[in-house]
Structure formats: C-alpha cells, structure tokens
Design a protein around this motif. Structure first.
Motif, PDB file in Angstrom:
ATOM      1  N   ALA A 178     -13.927   5.558   5.709  1.00  0.00           N
ATOM      2  CA  ALA A 178     -13.010   5.734   4.578  1.00  0.00           C
ATOM      3  C   ALA A 178     -13.712   5.495   3.250  1.00  0.00           C
ATOM      4  CB  ALA A 178     -11.820   4.797   4.728  1.00  0.00           C
ATOM      5  N   SER A 188       0.827  -1.197   0.000  1.00  0.00           N
ATOM      6  CA  SER A 188       0.000   0.000   0.000  1.00  0.00           C
ATOM      7  C   SER A 188       0.867   1.255   0.000  1.00  0.00           C
ATOM      8  CB  SER A 188      -0.909  -0.002   1.239  1.00  0.00           C
ATOM      9  OG  SER A 188      -1.741  -1.152   1.250  1.00  0.00           O
ATOM     10  N   TRP A 199      -9.199   0.362   0.594  1.00  0.00           N
ATOM     11  CA  TRP A 199      -8.824   0.406   1.999  1.00  0.00           C
ATOM     12  C   TRP A 199      -8.805  -0.979   2.612  1.00  0.00           C
ATOM     13  CZ3 TRP A 199      -6.429   4.417   3.645  1.00  0.00           C
ATOM     14  CH2 TRP A 199      -6.638   5.640   3.004  1.00  0.00           C
ATOM     15  N   THR A 242      -7.730  -3.084   6.408  1.00  0.00           N
ATOM     16  CA  THR A 242      -7.784  -2.785   7.839  1.00  0.00           C
ATOM     17  C   THR A 242      -6.886  -3.733   8.630  1.00  0.00           C
ATOM     18  OG1 THR A 242      -9.725  -4.213   8.118  1.00  0.00           O
ATOM     19  CG2 THR A 242     -10.139  -1.867   7.751  1.00  0.00           C
ATOM     20  N   ARG A 252      -4.087   2.696  -2.605  1.00  0.00           N
ATOM     21  CA  ARG A 252      -4.465   1.728  -1.565  1.00  0.00           C
ATOM     22  C   ARG A 252      -3.826   2.156  -0.262  1.00  0.00           C
ATOM     23  NH1 ARG A 252      -2.095  -3.120  -3.168  1.00  0.00           N
ATOM     24  NH2 ARG A 252      -3.951  -3.786  -4.326  1.00  0.00           N
ATOM     25  N   LEU A 301      -5.742   1.046   7.111  1.00  0.00           N
ATOM     26  CA  LEU A 301      -6.244   1.699   8.311  1.00  0.00           C
ATOM     27  C   LEU A 301      -5.916   0.831   9.515  1.00  0.00           C
ATOM     28  CD1 LEU A 301      -9.804   2.543   6.942  1.00  0.00           C
ATOM     29  CD2 LEU A 301      -7.844   4.108   7.033  1.00  0.00           C
TER      30      LEU A 301
END
Length: 229
Positions: free
Chosen positions: A153, A43, A162, A164, A136, A139
């Motif tokens: 988001a 990311s 996104w 997580t 990308r 979180l």
C-alpha cells in the motif's frame, strides 16, 4: 503439541532433518517479523485483503461495527491457494461480512485482484470510480500478511495513510490448523518482502538477519512450495 510434528506425513518427517521444536521456532522468527498490526484511527475505508482465511472478513466486519470506517471493500479474485474455489475471494468475504451484520450499502466487492499489489491498485481504482476520497484506510489481512500488505500500500497508494489489523489468531493456533501449509506460506511471504521490494512492487522493509536465516533454513528443509525461483 509435545515433540510431534502436526499435519506432516511420515514421508515428510523423514525428509525434514531437524526436530519439530526447532522447526517451530524457526517459523516463529518469521512470524514475529511478518506480523505488523498498528493502532487504529477513524478511517474512510476498511480493505479486507482477499485470501483463503475467512476470518479476515470476520475481522473486517468487527471493525465496521466498532465504527472505524463506514465502508468495507472486500478485494480478491482467485489466488495461489484459492484457485479452485467455486466463488471469488471477494464473494466469499462478502458473504461472511453480511452474515456478521455488514449491510449491503456499506460493502463493495472488488473481484479481479490476484495478488496483494492488485488488492491495493484495484481497490484504489474502484473507489476512485465511485468518488470515494481516501485519506486514511485500514488494511485487514492474515496476521502474517499485515507487513507485506502495508509495504504494498505504501508503494501503490502512498497518498493515503495506512493502518493494519488482523484476526486475533496466534502463531500456535495457525500451526495446530495446518503446520506444513502455514510454514510454506510464511516462507514464501518473507521472500516476497525482499524480492518484491527489489522489483518495485512494494516499499523496502529491512528483514532482520535472524528472520532471513530462518527463511533460508526452512526453505532448505523443504518448506519451499511458494518460494520464487
């Protein structure tokens, strides 16, 4: 833990009219819905969502060391739990990240956000100002904030994909630390999954009937400090 209610005073025990094992299982229903951790992929950025739990910063540092993204943004001013802190959530997170080996040139601070939605929008603005493209991002949040962070988001930064992540802290470990506050926070967060979607702050994510019934019962029992009225 047995049948004792941890970290709840005697007056509270009188107030709450259900046995602790039942209360604990109601909380687990909420936890099981709120926790949403995805597989990771390379990311552009790791966004540490500010809060009172410094383990989020530790997890963000771990992901940086594992090479999932070259940049960590720590986002957070002061929120409902951290309003009395001497430093912003971002500064506390940055300090922890540095202690765990994240160098300054891989770290950005966003110190204005006061809630989950602002974590997203303020981070987006910060990175845009610095010319950092994000296709990308990852979180990183408390386990029971991962689903709501993703919902925010997807509404406020929908052009990016996104993922997580969260510290590997179990439901029972959260209960052992501070059961009363933990359940209050989860009750408030589950309600916000519905209320904030209705207000357009985040995308709708249906709540299972069992989880919503658990929210209603825990709120009735007095775990309602963070419920929006």
């Amino acid at each position: 833990m047995g049948n004792d209610m941890p970290h709840v005073g005697e007056s509270d025990a009188v107030k709450f009219s259900r046995p602790w094992p039942e209360v604990r299982e109601l909380g687990r229903l909420i936890w099981d819905h709120l926790v949403f951790v995805t597989p990771l992929a390379p990311s552009a950025v790791i966004v540490a969502m500010g809060c009172h739990d410094l383990r989020v910063a530790v997890q963000a540092a771990r992901l940086w060391h594992e090479g999932w993204a070259p940049l960590v943004v720590v986002s957070g001013g002061r929120g409902k739990v951290t309003s009395g802190w001497a430093e912003t959530e971002a500064r506390a997170f940055a300090r922890v990240a540095r202690e765990h080996g994240v160098p300054g040139d891989a770290l950005l601070l966003e110190e204005t956000a006061a809630n989950t939605g602002e974590n997203i929008t303020a981070t987006r603005t910060l990175l845009a100002e610095r010319g950092v493209p994000v296709e990308r991002g990852i979180l990183v949040a408390k386990p029971y904030m991962t689903r709501r962070s993703l919902a925010a988001a997807l509404r406020r930064w929908p052009e990016a994909e996104w993922l997580t992540s969260a510290p590997e802290v179990s439901y029972d470990a959260h209960l052992e630390a501070d059961a009363h506050r933990f359940l209050e926070l989860m009750v408030g967060d589950l309600q916000r999954m519905v209320v904030y979607a209705e207000r357009g702050f985040q995308v709708p994510m249906p709540v299972p009937e069992a989880a919503w019934a658990a929210y209603e019962e825990l709120a009735r029992l007095g775990y309602d400090r963070h419920v929006i009225t």
